[in-house]
Each structure stands twice: as C-alpha cells, then as structure tokens.
Design an enzyme around this catalytic site. Structure first.
Site, PDB file in Angstrom:
ATOM      1  N   HIS A 239       0.869  -1.199   0.000  1.00  0.00           N
ATOM      2  CA  HIS A 239       0.000   0.000   0.000  1.00  0.00           C
ATOM      3  C   HIS A 239       0.897   1.238   0.000  1.00  0.00           C
ATOM      4  CE1 HIS A 239      -3.456   2.452   0.555  1.00  0.00           C
ATOM      5  NE2 HIS A 239      -3.756   2.194   1.822  1.00  0.00           N
ATOM      6  N   HIS A 278      -2.764  -2.616  -9.655  1.00  0.00           N
ATOM      7  CA  HIS A 278      -3.769  -1.990  -8.779  1.00  0.00           C
ATOM      8  C   HIS A 278      -4.975  -2.902  -8.690  1.00  0.00           C
ATOM      9  CE1 HIS A 278      -6.422   0.972  -6.984  1.00  0.00           C
ATOM     10  NE2 HIS A 278      -5.341   1.655  -6.697  1.00  0.00           N
ATOM     11  N   ASP A 330       1.892   5.464  -6.903  1.00  0.00           N
ATOM     12  CA  ASP A 330       3.207   5.501  -6.237  1.00  0.00           C
ATOM     13  C   ASP A 330       4.379   5.603  -7.194  1.00  0.00           C
ATOM     14  OD1 ASP A 330       1.647   3.328  -4.009  1.00  0.00           O
ATOM     15  OD2 ASP A 330       2.434   5.299  -3.472  1.00  0.00           O
TER      16      ASP A 330
END
Ligand code: SDX
Length: 395
Positions: A239, A278, A330
């Site tokens: 995460h 994802h 990210d």
C-alpha cells in the site's frame, strides 16, 4: 410436498448456504458501502473527487481547496478558501509534550511508526465528549491535517540530531512541508509539484487504509483512533510503502538501458515490482499517473535529470509489455519526491500527510450514516473436538 418442489428447496438452501459462505478473497470486487467522496472508475481509468475529475483539480485547484471540497462537498469562495487556509496554518504547531515524545522515541523508530505514535499521543491532549457530528469532526480533522507534516519533519530532524524547523504560517500547506524539511522556502515549481502530488493522493475510495479507518470509526471510536489505524495500515509495502520501494528500485536500476535486464530477472524471481498494478485499475493505467508523469517531466527538465525521466518511462513501458501492468499512484510520485529532496524514509509519511483529508472525510461520512462494519468468516477449522485433560496429553 412433491419431489420436484422438495429438490428445488434443498438445492436453494444449499445454494443459499454456499452464497452465504462464499469467500471473496481480499474482498476483491466486493462493494461494502456507498460514498459521495471519490468515484474510482477501474473500467475507464477515471477518478473524481466529489464529481470533479482529479486531472482538472490538479491543473486548476490546490491541496487546500481540495481538502475543503472533500470536507464540505463544495468548492470554496475566495473568502472561504482564505479563511480555511489561515485556520489550517494556525494549527500546524505541536505542543511541547509531542516534541518531547518525538525526541525520546526508542532507537531509530521508522518515521511511520513515529507518526502513528504521535497521533495516538495527540488523543491524550483532547477530551473526547463522544460528539461525532460533522462540525466536531472537522475541528479534529483540521488539527490532524495541519499537524501531520509538522510531526513528520520534526521527527526527521530529531533523528538527525537537529533542531526542528517551526512551521511558516505565510506558506501554503505543501510549500510549508518542504520548508520545515529543508529550512528554505521552496521554488514555485517545487511547491506546485508537492501540491499536485498531495492533491492526487488525497482520497481514493475504500483503499485498505481508508477502509481500516472506516471499520474503526464504525464502532464510534474517535477520529484519532481511526487515523492511527489508517497510518498503521498505510505503512505496508503493498500500500503506502510502495513509493519508497519504487524509488529504491529506480536507483538500483540506475539507467534506462539497464531496465530490461533488471525487470526480467526480478519478474523471473516472482518479485512484485513496486509502483505497478492496482486492485481496481486492473487493465487501465491509474488516472493519477498521467498527471504525475507530466509533473515529473517538468521537474526533470528543471533539474537537468531527463535520465531519470527516461528511466521511469523505460520501466513503465517494459511493465506494460511484459506484464500488462501499469503505474499506480506511487510510481511517478516516487521520483517527484526524490527530486524534491524528500528523504526516502519520509516517502510513506508523505503519503499519510496527503491522505489525511480523505481519511478524515471518509470517517465523517461513516459517522454520518453509521452501521457497525462486521463481515462474516467461513469456518474451516476442526469441529466436534474432544477436550483431553492435561494429565492425559502426550506430545
Ligand atoms: C496504493 O487501493 C488503492 O486505492 C490503493 C492506492 C490508494 O490511492 O490508496 O491506489 C495506493 O496502495 C497503490 C498500490 C501500491 N502497491 C504497489 O505498488 C505494490 C505492488 N503492487 C502489487 O502488489 C499489486 O498490484 C497490488 C497489491 C497493488 C494489487 O494486488 P491484487 O489486486 O491483489 O492483485 P494480485 O496480487 O492478485 O495480482 C494479480 C496478478 C498476480 O499474478 P499471478 O500470481 O496471478 O500470476 O498480477 C501480478 C500478480 O503476481 N502482479 C504483479 C504486480 N501486481 C500484480 N506482478 C509483478 N509486480 C506487480 N506489481
């Protein structure tokens, strides 16, 4: 009862039992509630906050304006935004006790652990009267949103035996974070890049850390407890911990021409490539990555680091070709933070200080229409087991 009717009802009962005990691994694809905050469209690769496309917000709005939108479901007037921004800035300072706590944490605690500990400690500075209405929650949300950057930077300086740098109330939220970190005012471009990155991380539906915060708040625990849960959940490498690992990977690869060999080897070993894939954007790129890639290009140009841009692009192209996996939020955030001279150890805390408006908005939404979140589990353990007295047990 005729045989036909009897068979149907037995089949129905068995089907109902199967349905009732159907396990959705990782809650994949399971809708567990409604929200009016983020619309996360995994089919078309779109993301909206309160109905406004995040690409538009990133281009035309600011982090403070986006916070206001998330908390009050309306874009503020110029006067409302000025008042809100000033009130947020007024709350950035930490009580001396919190500074002392950060200075005495044992050993070199991870910054995310220090952040989680300090948020827990903030609970001790307020009396919880149990009021979970929007107005009361916003006050706490303001305090948390204002203070998380101060906690993060203060702890970082204490870890390096330096004095913390007090917040500058004349700077915006994103610029002030960079100021408290570096001790110098960021350039316009640096402030903009930080602001855009924070805005794009502000909320994202029922991601793991947000859902954890909603579970906590569904028991009517207070907002500090819910945010403590969220910070702990975000710290995991699958995460919020992915941004730091994505940057470590880019530094390990070094240059675009070495990306193919690195990825081929890593994938052959079954490694997860951080910053890719994802749960929701399964076959499309994360919509936030487009804006972040453009922002990275601008920063790389300004810092004469087009090699870093080419390296990131090469990795993204190879992951698409080899694994049909696309950058998530990210991947491009990582080199942006790197060029903003954010230490790698603060990458995940930056995700937390960006996500706090979303976490708090989601908790407020949970409080407003609460139902205790308590799913079922299918029992697959031993059954009808006899108890054997202690004196008759053998190893
Ligand atoms: C965030 O949910 C959110 O909204 C989160 C977030 C937010 O804004 O809050 O968007 C922020 O957390 C983004 C994700 C950051 N994490 C990473 O970058 C870590 C690397 N990514 C993965 O571990 C993975 O993609 C997840 C955890 C993000 C999603 O995992 P899923 O949905 O459980 O998918 P999976 O693990 O079942 O993978 C499906 C397949 C597998 O192949 P098989 O085993 O079936 O052959 O895809 C492969 C996986 O091996 N795969 C990857 C991969 N991600 C998935 N293979 C290599 N590298 C990867 N990154």
């Amino acid at each position: 009862m005729s045989t036909q009717l009897y068979v149907t009802s037995v089949e129905e009962m068995q089907a109902a039992k199967r349905q009732a005990t159907q396990v959705h691994d990782g809650l994949k694809g399971v809708t567990v509630g409604e929200t009016r905050l983020s619309q996360v469209d995994g089919e078309h690769g779109k993301l909206c906050y309160r109905g406004i496309d995040v690409g538009t917000l990133a281009e035309k709005s600011t982090f403070e304006e986006t916070i206001y939108l998330l908390w009050w479901d309306a874009l503020p007037t110029a006067e409302q935004l000025a008042t809100f921004s000033a009130e947020l800035a007024e709350r950035r300072a930490l009580a001396p006790d919190i500074h002392r706590l950060l200075q005495v944490l044992p050993g070199a605690a991870e910054p995310m652990d220090a952040l989680r500990t300090a948020v827990s400690a903030l609970t001790c500075t307020v009396d919880d009267d149990g009021d979970r209405c929007h107005e009361a929650s916003v006050k706490t949300a303001m305090a948390l949103t204002a203070k998380l950057p101060t906690i993060t930077t203060a702890y970082y300086h204490y870890l390096n035996d330096e004095e913390s740098i007090p917040p500058d109330p004349t700077l915006g939220h994103a610029a002030n974070f960079l100021y408290m970190l570096h001790g110098e005012r960021p350039t316009e471009m640096e402030s903009c890049a930080m602001d855009v990155a924070m805005l794009l991380m502000a909320d994202h539906g029922f991601n793991a850390s947000t859902f954890a915060a909603r579970v906590t708040s569904s028991t009517l625990a207070d907002l500090y407890a819910a945010i403590t849960t969220a910070i702990g959940t975000l710290s995991g490498p699958l995460h919020g911990g992915a941004n730091r690992r994505a940057m470590e990977m880019l530094l390990a690869i070094g240059s675009a021409d070495k990306a193919e060999a690195y990825l081929t080897s890593a994938l052959a070993e079954g490694q997860r490539i951080m910053g890719f894939g994802h749960r929701v954007y399964r076959h499309v790129a994360d919509p936030r990555s487009h804006t972040l890639r453009r922002m990275l290009y601008k920063l790389c140009e300004q810092h004469q680091r087009m090699d870093l841009y080419e390296l990131a692009g090469a990795v993204a192209d190879l992951m698409a070709t080899k694994k049909s996996l696309y950058p998530n939020v990210d991947f491009y955030t990582a080199p942006i933070l790197y060029l903003l001279r954010v230490p790698l150890t603060l990458f995940t805390p930056v995700f937390a200080i960006s996500r706090i408006p979303g976490w708090t908005a989601q908790v407020m939404e949970q409080y407003a229409n609460n139902r205790l979140l308590r799913p079922l589990a299918r029992y697959v353990g031993a059954e009808h087991r006899a108890y054997i007295p202690l004196d008759r047990r053998r190893a």
